[in-house]
Structures are given as C-alpha cells and as structure tokens.
Design a protein around this motif. Sequence first.
Motif, mmCIF file in Angstrom:
data_model
loop_
_atom_site.group_PDB
_atom_site.id
_atom_site.type_symbol
_atom_site.label_atom_id
_atom_site.label_comp_id
_atom_site.label_asym_id
_atom_site.label_seq_id
_atom_site.Cartn_x
_atom_site.Cartn_y
_atom_site.Cartn_z
ATOM 1 N N ASN A 2 35.763 10.424 -10.786
ATOM 2 C CA ASN A 2 34.711 11.235 -11.380
ATOM 3 C C ASN A 2 35.140 12.695 -11.461
ATOM 4 N N PRO A 4 34.452 16.572 -11.193
ATOM 5 C CA PRO A 4 33.513 17.368 -10.396
ATOM 6 C C PRO A 4 32.580 18.266 -11.225
ATOM 7 N N GLU A 5 32.939 18.523 -12.490
ATOM 8 C CA GLU A 5 32.091 19.367 -13.341
ATOM 9 C C GLU A 5 31.216 18.552 -14.282
ATOM 10 N N CYS A 6 31.301 17.234 -14.223
ATOM 11 C CA CYS A 6 30.585 16.390 -15.183
ATOM 12 C C CYS A 6 29.118 16.214 -14.773
ATOM 13 N N PRO A 7 28.180 16.631 -15.643
ATOM 14 C CA PRO A 7 26.753 16.510 -15.321
ATOM 15 C C PRO A 7 26.219 15.083 -15.373
ATOM 16 N N CYS A 9 28.385 12.486 -14.085
ATOM 17 C CA CYS A 9 28.922 11.977 -12.810
ATOM 18 C C CYS A 9 28.077 12.501 -11.651
ATOM 19 N N TYR A 10 27.616 13.746 -11.793
ATOM 20 C CA TYR A 10 26.811 14.424 -10.765
ATOM 21 C C TYR A 10 25.550 14.971 -11.422
ATOM 22 N N SER A 12 22.784 16.093 -10.528
ATOM 23 C CA SER A 12 22.132 17.279 -9.961
ATOM 24 C C SER A 12 22.733 18.585 -10.490
ATOM 25 N N LEU A 13 23.847 18.521 -11.207
ATOM 26 C CA LEU A 13 24.421 19.733 -11.808
ATOM 27 C C LEU A 13 23.511 20.323 -12.885
ATOM 28 N N LYS A 50 28.262 5.135 -13.760
ATOM 29 C CA LYS A 50 28.509 5.920 -12.547
ATOM 30 C C LYS A 50 29.973 6.333 -12.458
ATOM 31 N N HIS A 52 33.321 7.701 -14.245
ATOM 32 C CA HIS A 52 33.554 8.571 -15.393
ATOM 33 C C HIS A 52 34.316 7.814 -16.480
ATOM 34 N N HIS A 103 31.523 12.349 -21.303
ATOM 35 C CA HIS A 103 31.230 11.185 -20.468
ATOM 36 C C HIS A 103 30.379 10.295 -21.358
#
Length: 152
Positions: A2, A4-7, A9-10, A12-13, A50, A52, A103
């Motif tokens: 995943n 780390p900057e992908c909204p 994948c995460y 809550s970003l 879930k 990427h 994504h």
Amino acid sequence: MNSPECPFCYPSLIKNQQIILENEKAMFLQLEEAKEPGRSLEGAGVIVTKAHRVYPFDLTDGEWLAIKDLLQRAKNLIDEKHVPSGYNIGWNSGEAAGQYIMHAHLHVLPRYEDEQMRGKGIRYLFKHALNRRQGKKDINLAAARKRLHNKK
C-alpha cells in the motif's frame, strides 16, 4: 504494498471520508456530504480494494468477487437510505479517462428522477460534440490494422 499517501489505502487521509461497508478485500467509502439529502451525488461512494491496485485490470479474481459483494450491499444500503431511481456505476482508468487518484475505484452513483441531469448516462459526455478528438479524421480501421500487423 500500500502507498502511504493513497487516500484509498488509508481512508482517514481524507478528513470527511468514511468506511461505510467492508469485507476481507474491499471497502465502500463515502464522503460525509454524500449523506445529505438533495445534494449533488447524494448517496454516492466508491468501492476500493484494500490492497493497492492502480487499475481495475490489475485486480485479482478474489478482489473482483469482493467488489461484487460490496456493490450489492452498497446498493441495498443506498436504496434504503436515499431511494434513488437508478444508478450509474463505472471506473475511470488512466488520467485521460479522469482517474486522479491512482488506486482503482468503482464509482457507485445513485440517480434521481428530480435531478437536472436525469436521463443522461455515462455515454452522454463521450457522445457530446465537444468531446470530438481534434485533428482526427475518420480512420480506415482495416488499413490501420494492416499497417500494425506489417510492423511485427
């Protein structure tokens, strides 16, 4: 892996983005404003994996099944909460197609009888005269295929 900057994948970003439904391999996400009655894109959301994956062409068989499961569950939820008259469902794959978050994400767009763009489907944009490719004349497909074949 995943990003780390992908909204997606995460989730809550994005401050107002929420996981509404999920299963082992995918999530149905909505922005908070999609819950507001009468708003443009009321009830809309996206289904993402879930893991990427940049394009829908990269999805595994298991991810396709997980997306199908969430699509039906999301429709049932939207039908109950927003009572739409129809749906547009689709992918944007690549920048030229309007994919701005790299994504893979399936748009789930409920449609309503009283909206301004009622009856305008996905192809409406593409069929519009303003979407004609500049400088492109009608192509003789048979000749183009023959040229391509001869290059091999």
